[in-house]
Design a protein around this motif. Structure first.
Motif, PDB file in Angstrom:
ATOM      1  N   ILE A  34       0.841  -1.198   0.000  1.00 13.09           N
ATOM      2  CA  ILE A  34       0.000   0.000   0.000  1.00 13.09           C
ATOM      3  C   ILE A  34       0.878   1.250   0.000  1.00 13.09           C
ATOM      4  N   GLY A  35       0.652   2.124  -0.949  1.00 15.02           N
ATOM      5  CA  GLY A  35       1.328   3.425  -0.958  1.00 15.02           C
ATOM      6  C   GLY A  35       0.459   4.417  -0.209  1.00 15.02           C
ATOM      7  N   VAL A  36       1.015   5.052   0.813  1.00 14.25           N
ATOM      8  CA  VAL A  36       0.254   6.050   1.569  1.00 14.25           C
ATOM      9  C   VAL A  36       0.766   7.430   1.173  1.00 14.25           C
ATOM     10  N   ILE A  37      -0.143   8.225   0.615  1.00 16.25           N
ATOM     11  CA  ILE A  37       0.253   9.566   0.181  1.00 16.25           C
ATOM     12  C   ILE A  37      -0.650  10.584   0.858  1.00 16.25           C
ATOM     13  N   GLY A  38      -0.279  11.834   0.770  1.00 17.90           N
ATOM     14  CA  GLY A  38      -1.095  12.896   1.357  1.00 17.90           C
ATOM     15  C   GLY A  38      -0.212  14.069   1.721  1.00 17.90           C
ATOM     16  N   PRO A  39      -0.844  15.227   1.964  1.00 18.42           N
ATOM     17  CA  PRO A  39      -0.061  16.441   2.217  1.00 18.42           C
ATOM     18  C   PRO A  39       0.615  16.432   3.586  1.00 18.42           C
ATOM     19  N   ASN A  40       1.561  17.320   3.792  1.00 18.50           N
ATOM     20  CA  ASN A  40       2.202  17.514   5.099  1.00 18.50           C
ATOM     21  C   ASN A  40       1.153  17.691   6.186  1.00 18.50           C
ATOM     22  N   GLY A  41       1.348  17.017   7.279  1.00 17.65           N
ATOM     23  CA  GLY A  41       0.438  17.176   8.403  1.00 17.65           C
ATOM     24  C   GLY A  41      -0.891  16.464   8.205  1.00 17.65           C
ATOM     25  N   TRP A 175      14.506  -3.857  -4.101  1.00 19.17           N
ATOM     26  CA  TRP A 175      14.581  -4.635  -2.864  1.00 19.17           C
ATOM     27  C   TRP A 175      13.169  -4.816  -2.258  1.00 19.17           C
ATOM     28  N   LEU A 176      12.411  -3.719  -2.239  1.00 20.39           N
ATOM     29  CA  LEU A 176      11.067  -3.786  -1.657  1.00 20.39           C
ATOM     30  C   LEU A 176      10.162  -4.739  -2.435  1.00 20.39           C
ATOM     31  N   LYS A 177      10.306  -4.738  -3.734  1.00 22.10           N
ATOM     32  CA  LYS A 177       9.507  -5.626  -4.569  1.00 22.10           C
ATOM     33  C   LYS A 177       9.762  -7.088  -4.200  1.00 22.10           C
ATOM     34  N   LEU A 179      10.964  -8.108  -1.253  1.00 16.48           N
ATOM     35  CA  LEU A 179      10.478  -8.289   0.125  1.00 16.48           C
ATOM     36  C   LEU A 179       8.969  -8.505   0.168  1.00 16.48           C
ATOM     37  N   ASN A 180       8.271  -7.862  -0.775  1.00 19.19           N
ATOM     38  CA  ASN A 180       6.811  -7.962  -0.797  1.00 19.19           C
ATOM     39  C   ASN A 180       6.323  -9.388  -1.092  1.00 19.19           C
ATOM     40  N   LYS A 181       7.234 -10.254  -1.582  1.00 14.48           N
ATOM     41  CA  LYS A 181       6.853 -11.661  -1.781  1.00 14.48           C
ATOM     42  C   LYS A 181       6.713 -12.352  -0.437  1.00 14.48           C
ATOM     43  N   LYS A 182       7.332 -11.757   0.599  1.00 16.71           N
ATOM     44  CA  LYS A 182       7.328 -12.393   1.917  1.00 16.71           C
ATOM     45  C   LYS A 182       6.564 -11.609   2.986  1.00 16.71           C
ATOM     46  N   MET A 183       6.245 -10.359   2.723  1.00 11.82           N
ATOM     47  CA  MET A 183       5.622  -9.541   3.759  1.00 11.82           C
ATOM     48  C   MET A 183       4.756  -8.441   3.167  1.00 11.82           C
ATOM     49  N   ALA A 184       3.804  -7.975   3.981  1.00 12.45           N
ATOM     50  CA  ALA A 184       2.996  -6.826   3.570  1.00 12.45           C
ATOM     51  C   ALA A 184       3.840  -5.568   3.750  1.00 12.45           C
ATOM     52  N   ILE A 185       3.682  -4.624   2.837  1.00 14.54           N
ATOM     53  CA  ILE A 185       4.447  -3.378   2.940  1.00 14.54           C
ATOM     54  C   ILE A 185       3.502  -2.181   2.883  1.00 14.54           C
ATOM     55  N   ILE A 186       3.716  -1.261   3.819  1.00 15.60           N
ATOM     56  CA  ILE A 186       3.034   0.030   3.771  1.00 15.60           C
ATOM     57  C   ILE A 186       4.113   1.073   3.560  1.00 15.60           C
ATOM     58  N   LEU A 187       4.050   1.746   2.422  1.00 14.63           N
ATOM     59  CA  LEU A 187       5.092   2.694   2.035  1.00 14.63           C
ATOM     60  C   LEU A 187       4.517   4.106   2.022  1.00 14.63           C
ATOM     61  N   ILE A 188       4.951   4.909   2.996  1.00 15.49           N
ATOM     62  CA  ILE A 188       4.499   6.304   3.053  1.00 15.49           C
ATOM     63  C   ILE A 188       5.436   7.129   2.183  1.00 15.49           C
ATOM     64  N   SER A 189       4.864   7.949   1.308  1.00 16.80           N
ATOM     65  CA  SER A 189       5.703   8.755   0.429  1.00 16.80           C
ATOM     66  C   SER A 189       4.967   9.995  -0.028  1.00 16.80           C
ATOM     67  N   ILE A 199       3.885   0.011  -6.016  1.00 17.00           N
ATOM     68  CA  ILE A 199       2.803  -0.253  -5.069  1.00 17.00           C
ATOM     69  C   ILE A 199       1.638  -0.945  -5.779  1.00 17.00           C
ATOM     70  N   LYS A 200       0.777  -1.607  -4.982  1.00 20.67           N
ATOM     71  CA  LYS A 200      -0.380  -2.266  -5.584  1.00 20.67           C
ATOM     72  C   LYS A 200      -1.646  -1.420  -5.399  1.00 20.67           C
ATOM     73  N   THR A 201      -1.752  -0.739  -4.270  1.00 23.59           N
ATOM     74  CA  THR A 201      -2.932   0.070  -3.991  1.00 23.59           C
ATOM     75  C   THR A 201      -2.499   1.372  -3.308  1.00 23.59           C
ATOM     76  N   ILE A 202      -3.423   2.324  -3.242  1.00 24.01           N
ATOM     77  CA  ILE A 202      -3.090   3.645  -2.706  1.00 24.01           C
ATOM     78  C   ILE A 202      -4.047   4.030  -1.576  1.00 24.01           C
ATOM     79  N   ALA A 203      -3.482   4.548  -0.500  1.00 23.93           N
ATOM     80  CA  ALA A 203      -4.305   5.150   0.552  1.00 23.93           C
ATOM     81  C   ALA A 203      -3.937   6.623   0.615  1.00 23.93           C
ATOM     82  N   CYS A 204      -4.937   7.475   0.434  1.00 23.53           N
ATOM     83  CA  CYS A 204      -4.711   8.911   0.471  1.00 23.53           C
ATOM     84  C   CYS A 204      -5.137   9.402   1.850  1.00 23.53           C
ATOM     85  N   VAL A 205      -4.187   9.943   2.602  1.00 25.43           N
ATOM     86  CA  VAL A 205      -4.462  10.308   3.998  1.00 25.43           C
ATOM     87  C   VAL A 205      -4.422  11.822   4.162  1.00 25.43           C
ATOM     88  N   ASN A 206      -5.588  12.364   4.524  1.00 23.42           N
ATOM     89  CA  ASN A 206      -5.648  13.796   4.797  1.00 23.42           C
ATOM     90  C   ASN A 206      -6.785  14.036   5.783  1.00 23.42           C
TER      91      ASN A 206
END
Ligand SMILES: Nc1ncnc2c1ncn2[C@@H]1O[C@H](COP(=O)(O)OP(=O)(O)OP(=O)(O)O)[C@@H](O)[C@H]1O
Ligand SMILES: [Mg+2]
Length: 248
Positions: A34-41, A175-177, A179-189, A199-206
């Motif tokens: 999961i890619g977690v994106i969103g503005p500062n704060g 490397w992350l790709k 690792l994802n064969k063995k574990m769930a990854i949440i990548l904040i960027s 990433i496979k899916t996106i979470a937009c956090v605001n």
């Protein structure tokens, strides 16, 4: 059979009385990326703290259907004291013990484990260097080794692509790709453009969380969620990134 590792149900939280996240629902499955994106704060780091159980909830709950998963955490560099006199090896070793013990006493097997981890990351030659004397990419690698040393089922990375160059970023994503064969990854960027291919899916956090079950997200959607976007062109394919964030 694909049972979630973690389920967030209507989670609201924040600091003192200031609410940061409200009514967040999210399920994290063992093969997620999961890619977690969103503005500062917007609450991205706060979301990571919720998953790690580091912050009390105002309401809602976090459920771990198979028990709390082993979790590796790479904190945002801005939250790390780089002047703290600790070496690469000590940082990685600290990941072997639960809690915040920076100087755990390791047995022979554990020392071997640390050696192997540093080797895998190509960091062996830097093992006794203080973290204050590392490049941005080397520091991120050190923190990633620390997050991985316990073989987590869930890996949470808070902006591992800050202060690194393009080469490092490509290495990291490869490397992350794996690792994802063995574990769930949440990548904040803050950079949807560069993380989008891995990433496979996106979470937009605001303030709350909007989940998109795809790795593509339209500019219109980002605007609706108040994530400022820029369209920039690298090579032949124009792509979207979030507007400049004021990190450090
Ligand atoms: N320890 C804290 N005490 C009080 N307020 C905090 C604390 N940590 C974060 N906040 C506030 O909570 C809000 C969300 O912060 P958070 O760090 O989760 O955002 P973020 O999305 O990770 O931002 P960034 O992109 O800058 O890393 C911000 O308004 C921030 O000032
Ligand atoms: Mg943050």
């Amino acid at each position: 059979m694909n049972k979630p590792l973690a389920i967030l149900e209507e989670v609201s939280t924040g600091y003192l009385s200031e609410p940061v996240l409200s009514k967040v629902d999210l399920k994290v499955y063992p093969d997620d990326f999961i890619g977690v994106i969103g503005p500062n704060g917007g609450g991205k780091t706060t979301l990571a703290k919720v998953m790690l159980g580091l912050i009390p909830l105002f309401s809602g709950k976090v459920v771990f259907p198979g028990g709390r998963p082993k979790t590796g955490y790479l904190p945002q560099v801005s939250q790390i004291d780089k002047s703290f006199p600790i070496t690469v090896r000590e940082v990685v070793s600290s990941g072997l013990k639960a809690g915040n013990n920076w100087f755990p006493h390791l047995n022979k097997n554990q020392r071997k484990q640390v050696d192997a981890m540093l080797e895998e990351a190509g960091m062996s030659s830097l093992s006794s260097r203080p973290i204050g004397e590392l490049s941005g990419g080397q520091l991120q690698k050190t923190l990633l080794c620390r997050a991985l040393i316990n073989h987590p089922q869930l890996l949470i990375l808070d902006e591992p692509n800050t202060f690194v160059d393009k080469n490092f970023e490509e290495d990291l994503y490869r490397w992350l790709k794996e690792l994802n064969k063995k574990m769930a990854i949440i990548l904040i960027s803050h950079d949807i453009g560069t993380i989008s291919p891995i990433i496979k899916t996106i979470a937009c956090v605001n303030g709350t969380l909007h989940y998109h079950p795809s790795n593509q997200i339209s500019e219109e959607i980002l605007k609706v969620y108040n994530c400022p976007v820029d369209i920039i062109a690298h090579g032949p394919v124009p792509h979207r990134v979030l507007k400049e964030h004021g990190h450090e």
